[in-house]
Design an enzyme around this catalytic site. Structure first.
Site, PDB file in Angstrom:
ATOM      1  N   LYS A  31      80.903 -58.113  94.845  1.00 41.36           N
ATOM      2  CA  LYS A  31      79.897 -58.462  95.863  1.00 41.36           C
ATOM      3  C   LYS A  31      80.526 -59.366  96.919  1.00 41.36           C
ATOM      4  O   LYS A  31      80.295 -59.206  98.114  1.00 41.36           O
ATOM      5  CB  LYS A  31      78.728 -59.218  95.218  1.00 41.36           C
ATOM      6  CG  LYS A  31      77.868 -58.423  94.273  1.00 41.36           C
ATOM      7  CD  LYS A  31      76.703 -59.287  93.789  1.00 41.36           C
ATOM      8  CE  LYS A  31      75.995 -58.658  92.612  1.00 41.36           C
ATOM      9  NZ  LYS A  31      74.968 -59.511  92.030  1.00 41.36           N
ATOM     10  N   GLY A  87      67.826 -59.224  84.126  1.00 36.12           N
ATOM     11  CA  GLY A  87      67.430 -58.058  84.921  1.00 36.12           C
ATOM     12  C   GLY A  87      67.312 -56.797  84.080  1.00 36.12           C
ATOM     13  O   GLY A  87      66.345 -56.043  84.183  1.00 36.12           O
ATOM     14  N   ARG A  88      68.291 -56.571  83.215  1.00 35.28           N
ATOM     15  CA  ARG A  88      68.295 -55.325  82.436  1.00 35.28           C
ATOM     16  C   ARG A  88      67.324 -55.362  81.257  1.00 35.28           C
ATOM     17  O   ARG A  88      67.221 -54.393  80.516  1.00 35.28           O
ATOM     18  CB  ARG A  88      69.723 -55.022  81.974  1.00 35.28           C
ATOM     19  CG  ARG A  88      70.420 -56.157  81.265  1.00 35.28           C
ATOM     20  CD  ARG A  88      71.914 -55.919  81.162  1.00 35.28           C
ATOM     21  NE  ARG A  88      72.658 -57.011  80.568  1.00 35.28           N
ATOM     22  CZ  ARG A  88      73.142 -58.058  81.231  1.00 35.28           C
ATOM     23  NH1 ARG A  88      72.932 -58.167  82.538  1.00 35.28           N
ATOM     24  NH2 ARG A  88      73.833 -59.005  80.614  1.00 35.28           N
ATOM     25  N   GLU A  93      76.337 -53.488  80.923  1.00 35.02           N
ATOM     26  CA  GLU A  93      76.316 -54.795  81.584  1.00 35.02           C
ATOM     27  C   GLU A  93      76.207 -55.898  80.515  1.00 35.02           C
ATOM     28  O   GLU A  93      76.669 -57.012  80.710  1.00 35.02           O
ATOM     29  CB  GLU A  93      75.159 -54.883  82.591  1.00 35.02           C
ATOM     30  CG  GLU A  93      75.417 -55.885  83.705  1.00 35.02           C
ATOM     31  CD  GLU A  93      74.379 -55.853  84.821  1.00 35.02           C
ATOM     32  OE1 GLU A  93      73.235 -56.258  84.576  1.00 35.02           O
ATOM     33  OE2 GLU A  93      74.710 -55.422  85.938  1.00 35.02           O
ATOM     34  N   GLU A 114      71.453 -55.108  98.690  1.00 35.64           N
ATOM     35  CA  GLU A 114      70.854 -53.767  98.778  1.00 35.64           C
ATOM     36  C   GLU A 114      69.338 -53.875  98.954  1.00 35.64           C
ATOM     37  O   GLU A 114      68.742 -53.254  99.837  1.00 35.64           O
ATOM     38  CB  GLU A 114      71.152 -52.961  97.505  1.00 35.64           C
ATOM     39  CG  GLU A 114      72.597 -52.560  97.327  1.00 35.64           C
ATOM     40  CD  GLU A 114      73.444 -53.628  96.622  1.00 35.64           C
ATOM     41  OE1 GLU A 114      73.008 -54.809  96.542  1.00 35.64           O
ATOM     42  OE2 GLU A 114      74.544 -53.279  96.167  1.00 35.64           O
ATOM     43  N   LYS A 154      64.895 -60.084  91.055  1.00 39.12           N
ATOM     44  CA  LYS A 154      64.822 -61.358  90.332  1.00 39.12           C
ATOM     45  C   LYS A 154      65.280 -62.505  91.226  1.00 39.12           C
ATOM     46  O   LYS A 154      64.619 -63.513  91.345  1.00 39.12           O
ATOM     47  CB  LYS A 154      65.690 -61.260  89.070  1.00 39.12           C
ATOM     48  CG  LYS A 154      65.704 -62.507  88.244  1.00 39.12           C
ATOM     49  CD  LYS A 154      66.489 -62.323  86.960  1.00 39.12           C
ATOM     50  CE  LYS A 154      66.687 -63.679  86.286  1.00 39.12           C
ATOM     51  NZ  LYS A 154      67.446 -63.593  85.041  1.00 39.12           N
ATOM     52  N   HIS A 185      75.022 -26.882  78.701  1.00 38.29           N
ATOM     53  CA  HIS A 185      75.645 -25.908  79.597  1.00 38.29           C
ATOM     54  C   HIS A 185      76.585 -26.596  80.573  1.00 38.29           C
ATOM     55  O   HIS A 185      76.893 -26.066  81.634  1.00 38.29           O
ATOM     56  CB  HIS A 185      74.550 -25.128  80.336  1.00 38.29           C
ATOM     57  CG  HIS A 185      73.729 -24.323  79.380  1.00 38.29           C
ATOM     58  ND1 HIS A 185      74.062 -23.039  79.022  1.00 38.29           N
ATOM     59  CD2 HIS A 185      72.639 -24.656  78.652  1.00 38.29           C
ATOM     60  CE1 HIS A 185      73.183 -22.591  78.141  1.00 38.29           C
ATOM     61  NE2 HIS A 185      72.313 -23.560  77.892  1.00 38.29           N
TER      62      HIS A 185
HETATM   63  O1  F6P Z   1      74.584 -57.235  90.207  1.00 37.12           O
HETATM   64  C1  F6P Z   1      74.033 -57.009  88.973  1.00 37.12           C
HETATM   65  C2  F6P Z   1      72.619 -57.484  88.924  1.00 37.12           C
HETATM   66  O2  F6P Z   1      72.586 -58.866  88.963  1.00 37.12           O
HETATM   67  C3  F6P Z   1      71.885 -56.966  87.715  1.00 37.12           C
HETATM   68  O3  F6P Z   1      72.109 -57.720  86.592  1.00 37.12           O
HETATM   69  C4  F6P Z   1      70.481 -56.989  88.188  1.00 37.12           C
HETATM   70  O4  F6P Z   1      69.641 -56.198  87.388  1.00 37.12           O
HETATM   71  C5  F6P Z   1      70.662 -56.432  89.585  1.00 37.12           C
HETATM   72  O5  F6P Z   1      71.872 -57.002  90.026  1.00 37.12           O
HETATM   73  C6  F6P Z   1      69.556 -56.725  90.546  1.00 37.12           C
HETATM   74  O6  F6P Z   1      69.348 -58.102  90.699  1.00 37.12           O
HETATM   75  P1  F6P Z   1      68.033 -58.654  91.366  1.00 37.12           P
HETATM   76  O7  F6P Z   1      66.864 -58.246  90.528  1.00 37.12           O
HETATM   77  O8  F6P Z   1      68.208 -60.150  91.403  1.00 37.12           O
HETATM   78  O9  F6P Z   1      67.923 -58.091  92.743  1.00 37.12           O
END
Ligand code: F6P
Length: 537
Positions: A502, A265-266, A351, A207, A201, A382
């Site tokens: 972060k 995002g979620r 979240e 990452e 987003k 199990h």
């Molecule tokens: O760090 C949490 C978060 O902002 C989530 O809410 C989001 O889904 C995820 O990181 C990834 O964010 P992006 O889609 O901006 O890379």
């Protein structure tokens, strides 16, 4: 704003919960008023530890906390995400093409469908081989690079709908900044036939951007410099709200699928973030999934308490958390296809509702978001079910059952469903010392075999796991999450708690890169940094 604990309904529920009978007594008759059929699924709350008086009080709690008003404000595009000054409009992602919704001067439905139409063209082109890699080869692998909401929904949906997916295109998901995630994935991919979807987003997430850069280097290594622009254009797609950063990365804006700041995002698996899903299952199935979401949206927006399943589910979650003091909810899908559903729900619920201040900035003096976790049954049986049955913590359980299997293997489907129903019964009813004695269990073993039961269980029975039912399931949990947050008076749509980690990680990374830099870390962190620097050499 309303403090829920000040409402008459909350106070009444506080009294009510001290007098509530065990589930085994409550279920001595058919509790049909706790069951609702909704868009191909049946939601059965009859094994929840609540009686009709409590049920009525929960309805009153929902009314007294003005949940319906907040819902209507959300659906109309009001900026209910107050800390980020944003609308919350994931429901607009599944509005039919002929609906009307203008928010902040924007024709939302038209914009949503413009993106969906472009996604459909791309998805079809990849599926039918019109879209080719730079060297003219057909795409046979798609790698979605994203994390959090830009990963969990797509992975979950891909697993859930494997039976609907085009198996000639291998779908991979890379999320972790751990380099092994990408490296191991690339081992089974060919740069000439791999399409990367960079899903972010913000397009700033460490990452995702690091993995995307590594992937770009990996693809470009096969080609001379003068071809690099063309190679990136044929092998990289971006899903983002940040056109500038996408362009800076080198991805042609034509290959970017946008969404909007009002999609959290979620809550984004049915936006452009769902492109990998659409490529896997095809546009028609993707639209079916959107229709499933929309069916629940309509139920949530229009139905009274008695048939409003998400309203009931959210209110019950508050009952379990605040009145029965249950801290965790296990999500137990009796479906291998739904193996990533618990992980998906963890982000959605935790979240969203892992907050301890209300929208007005006041600290809450009650419990908020439960811990969600889980694994598919029967594997969990199990493993951790021992604790569910006889541990000292009471865990609420959502058991998800699929009636018709996508793949029949003799009697295995019956065995699977028998296990699901058995667990629903045993978790809620347990077995008493008297029952054990009557069945001849030796006296010394009786205390070890007593099962207290009284674990609240919801059974969600789906006739079949289709794209449509997946949409129904996800929307149900989305709106239940909303209802919980609305009762608690918290903002379910921001996530400030993830920011500090972060920032500190960035500082620590800098000190790895340049150990002469003076950073102010606490002694334990500094010790760990030094040990890492010693060991990594
Ligand atoms: O760090 C949490 C978060 O902002 C989530 O809410 C989001 O889904 C995820 O990181 C990834 O964010 P992006 O889609 O901006 O890379």
């Amino acid at each position: 704003m309303t403090d829920p604990t000040e409402t008459p309904a909350w106070k009444a529920l506080e009294k009510q919960c001290t007098a509530i009978a065990p589930i085994r007594e409550l279920v001595d008759h058919d509790r049909s008023e706790y069951r609702t059929v909704l868009a191909g699924i049946e939601v059965d709350f009859s094994r929840q530890r609540i009686d009709l008086t409590g049920w009525q009080m929960l309805k009153e709690l929902v009314d007294q906390c003005d949940v319906a008003q907040l819902r209507d404000r959300m659906l109309s595009g009001a900026h209910i995400n107050t800390t980020e000054e944003r609308a919350v409009l994931h429901t607009a992602l599944r509005l039919p093409r002929d609906s009307k919704l203008f928010v902040d001067g924007i024709d939302v439905v038209r914009e949503v469908h413009d993106v969906l139409d472009r996604m459909a063209i791309l998805a079809e082109n990849v599926r039918n081989g019109t879209w080719r890699g730079f060297s003219g080869e057909r795409i046979t692998s798609v790698v979605n690079i994203g994390i959090g909401g830009s990963d969990l929904g797509p992975v979950m949906a891909y697993q859930a709908l494997l039976a609907y997916s085009d198996q000639s295109i291998a779908m991979h998901f890379v999320s972790n900044v751990d380099p092994t995630d990408l490296v191991e994935t690339l081992k089974v991919c060919d740069p000439q036939t791999t399409l990367f979807i960079i899903a972010s987003k913000t397009f700033t997430t460490t990452e995702t951007i690091s993995n995307a850069q590594q992937a770009r280097d990996w693809v470009l290594a096969d080609y001379p410099q003068q071809d690099h622009g063309g190679v990136v254009a044929q092998h990289f797609i971006a899903l983002s709200t940040n056109a500038q950063f996408v362009a800076d990365f080198g991805i042609d804006p034509v290959n970017m699928f946008g969404f909007w700041d009002w999609v959290g995002g979620r809550y984004s698996m049915d936006s452009a973030i769902g492109l990998s899903t659409m490529i896997a299952i095809g546009p028609k199935n993707f639209y079916d999934m959107l229709n499933g979401f929309h069916a629940v949206d309509l139920n949530f927006a229009n139905e009274p308490w008695e048939s409003n399943v998400a309203m009931q589910m959210g209110a019950l979650a508050v009952w379990n958390r605040d009145f029965l003091k249950i801290e965790t909810t296990a999500v137990l899908p009796y479906s291998q296809y739904l193996s990533r559903f618990p992980a998906y729900l963890q982000q959605l619920t935790m979240e969203s509702n892992g907050k301890s201040v209300r929208v007005d900035g006041e600290s809450v003096e009650y419990e908020t978001g439960a811990i969600y976790w889980g694994e598919p049954g029967t594997n969990g049986q199990h493993s951790f079910y021992q604790l569910l049955h006889q541990g000292t913590s009471v865990v609420a359980c959502d058991i998800i059952v699929i009636a018709r299997a996508q793949r029949e293997l003799g009697v295995q489907q019956d065995v699977l469903v028998a296990n699901a129903l058995a667990q629903a019964s045993v978790l809620s009813l347990g077995i008493s010392a008297n029952q054990l004695a009557d069945s001849g269990v030796p006296t010394q073993l009786i205390p070890h075999k007593v099962m207290p039961g009284n674990r609240p269980v919801s059974v969600i029975l789906c006739s079949e796991l289709t794209p449509y039912t997946l949409g129904v399931l996800v929307a149900l949990y989305e709106h239940s999450t909303f209802v919980q947050g609305a009762i608690w008076g918290i903002n379910s749509f921001d996530q400030w708690g993830v920011e500090l980690g972060k920032k500190v990680a960035t500082g620590i990374s800098q000190s790895f890169a340049d150990s002469t830099q003076v950073q102010k870390f606490d002694a334990s962190t500094q010790y760990s940094i030094n040990r890492y620097l010693d060991l990594r050499q």
